[in-house]
Design an enzyme around this catalytic site. Structure first.
Site, short mmCIF file in Angstrom:
data_model
loop_
_atom_site.label_atom_id
_atom_site.label_comp_id
_atom_site.label_asym_id
_atom_site.label_seq_id
_atom_site.Cartn_x
_atom_site.Cartn_y
_atom_site.Cartn_z
N PHE A 165 0.85 -1.19 0.00
CA PHE A 165 0.00 0.00 0.00
C PHE A 165 0.89 1.25 0.00
CE2 PHE A 165 -3.09 2.88 2.20
CZ PHE A 165 -4.10 2.78 1.26
N TYR A 213 -11.52 -1.52 10.02
CA TYR A 213 -12.75 -1.08 9.33
C TYR A 213 -13.05 -1.86 8.05
CZ TYR A 213 -9.11 2.01 7.31
OH TYR A 213 -7.95 2.52 6.76
N LYS A 214 -12.23 -2.87 7.75
CA LYS A 214 -12.49 -3.66 6.54
C LYS A 214 -13.28 -4.91 6.93
CE LYS A 214 -8.22 -1.88 4.50
NZ LYS A 214 -8.66 -1.05 3.38
C1 LIG Z 1 -3.06 -2.32 3.29
C2 LIG Z 1 -3.40 -1.01 3.92
N1 LIG Z 1 -2.56 -0.49 4.81
C3 LIG Z 1 -2.81 0.71 5.40
C4 LIG Z 1 -3.94 1.41 5.10
C5 LIG Z 1 -4.12 2.77 5.70
O1 LIG Z 1 -4.77 2.69 6.88
P1 LIG Z 1 -5.01 4.01 7.77
O2 LIG Z 1 -5.61 5.02 6.89
O3 LIG Z 1 -5.94 3.50 8.83
O4 LIG Z 1 -3.72 4.45 8.32
C6 LIG Z 1 -4.87 0.88 4.19
C7 LIG Z 1 -6.10 1.64 3.88
O5 LIG Z 1 -6.93 1.24 3.14
C8 LIG Z 1 -4.57 -0.34 3.58
O6 LIG Z 1 -5.40 -0.87 2.67
#
Ligand SMILES: Cc1ncc(COP(=O)(O)O)c(C=O)c1O
Length: 416
Positions: free
Chosen positions: A124, A227-228
């Site tokens: 990500f 939240y997923k």
């Molecule tokens: C694999 C992954 N890591 C990290 C995040 C980011 O999470 P946050 O916005 O809660 O820091 C996401 C958000 O969709 C994600 O899909």
């Protein structure tokens, strides 16, 4: 192919669909974005009434002594059950990005003077940004190496080959947010351990959909979204897991809630001994409380059954795509081997954005779009049925054959 009606009738998890909120004004909606934001469990309404109305409204500051102080650890332990962790190894804090930062800086300091942080280009983007900023904060010349795995047939071989004695930390998303590729936890952990590196996992796209056994699979450190597939609600706090054997890791952002006695108001309070040392400031009481119902549903359903259904749903969708959509230029990007994928299926198409907009606006299907050409379909086993899978494919065919692509081709993209 066995009919969807038959599969739904035999599905031991079918009843869980009614334990979530469904908007009665959109009865035909197929929600395939639970890999971004899970549905709201019905039980959340009772938690809101308890925490907001009775605890905050009636009990005011006394709430801290009546459960709020323990809430991050309590919900953390429930997530620990989903992850196969021991009690006291998981807590809730901030968001995934901040938890990842804390974990990686802690690991870098522990593995100093090693300099390399290894990740891959399928990770990500925010995670990669965080790895870079963790290197800057660690402050002894650490750097991120991004291995290109997304275009190779054997990402594991490419990654393992890049782990060497200069590697301090390997940090990966267990399931890749775009392709849905899933790393073999044991294989990566084993290789890293052999080379003397620590692995920091991001379980955002696997927790609650794929069985994880952190103890058995040798996971030392992990973070992830709630939240997923945990259905914790928009902006819900993230979780951080640190194995109780990794006692040498310390939180780089120490604050009162990570100390042994926050209410001594001492300038030098030593860090807490357990996972609490990774807390910093006041826990997000209300949003932490809202995370609990979703986890309880998963624990009630049982992760083996959740996973079994995830595989069946994704397999059926892939099969139907092959039979009914390939001729229109749709291509499966997600690995065909269920052991190498998560619970979403990514499909490429040159007009993916227009297809996505047509599905949203004309067909009552919510997938999502990732530029330049990817549609993602998330199959959350607790509320997606086999009939939903069949119906989604049919509605995609209707978009293509009914001119939906032309109608939505030049429209403004949606976020997210
Ligand atoms: C694999 C992954 N890591 C990290 C995040 C980011 O999470 P946050 O916005 O809660 O820091 C996401 C958000 O969709 C994600 O899909």
């Amino acid at each position: 192919m066995i009919s969807a009606t038959e599969l739904d009738a035999q599905d031991p998890l079918a009843g869980f669909r009614d334990r979530f909120v469904h908007n009665s004004s959109e009865p035909g909606l197929i929600y395939l974005d639970g890999n971004s934001l899970g549905r709201q469990p019905l039980a959340v309404a009772d938690v809101v009434a308890r925490v907001v109305d009775r605890e905050w409204g009636d009990r005011l500051i006394r709430g801290w002594n009546e459960g709020w102080l323990e809430i991050a650890d309590g919900v953390g332990d429930l997530i620990g059950e989903v992850l196969g962790a021991r009690p006291g190894e998981v807590t809730l804090a901030e968001n995934t990005s901040v938890c990842l930062y804390k974990a990686v800086v802690a690991a870098l300091r522990e593995r100093s003077p090693r300099q390399k942080v290894l990740t891959d280009d399928a990770n990500f983007p925010s995670d990669i940004q965080i790895l870079r900023s963790a290197c800057r904060s660690a402050g002894s010349g650490q750097r991120v190496e991004v291995v290109e795995t997304s275009a190779t047939a054997d990402p594991t071989a490419v990654l393992l080959d890049a782990i060497d004695e200069s590697t301090a930390v390997v940090s990966l998303s267990h399931v890749a947010y775009r392709s849905g590729w899933r790393w073999d936890l044991k294989a990566v952990n084993r290789a890293a351990r052999r080379a003397g590196a620590l692995v920091v996992w991001d379980f955002s796209h696997s927790v609650g959909a794929i069985p994880i056994h952190v103890a058995a699979e040798g996971v030392d450190i992990a973070v992830g979204c709630t939240y997923k597939y945990l259905n914790g609600g928009p902006g819900a706090p993230a979780f951080i897991y640190v194995s109780s054997q990794q006692k040498g890791l310390s939180n780089p952002i120490s604050g009162w809630f990570g100390s042994q006695k926050p209410f001594d108001f001492d300038h030098q309070s030593p860090p807490a001994k357990g996972i609490q040392r990774f807390l910093t400031g006041t826990p997000h009481v209300v949003s932490a409380a809202l995370v609990q119902p979703g986890i309880e549903l998963l624990l009630e359903a049982g992760m083996p059954r959740v996973y079994e259904k995830s595989v069946m749903l994704t397999e059926r969708f892939i099969d139907l795509c092959d039979k009914k959509l390939a001729k229109f230029g749709f291509e499966i990007v997600t690995p065909l081997d269920p052991e190498s994928r998560g619970s979403h299926v990514a499909v490429s198409h040159p007009e993916a954005q227009a297809v996505c907009l047509a599905l949203l606006n004309e067909q009552s299907v919510i997938p999502d779009f990732r530029p330049p050409d990817l549609l993602r379909f998330g199959f959350a086993p607790l509320y997606i049925s086999f009939a939903d899978v069949d119906s989604t494919v049919k509605r995609i065919v209707d978009v293509v054959e009914g001119g939906g692509i032309d109608r939505w081709k030049d429209k403004t993209p949606l976020v997210p």
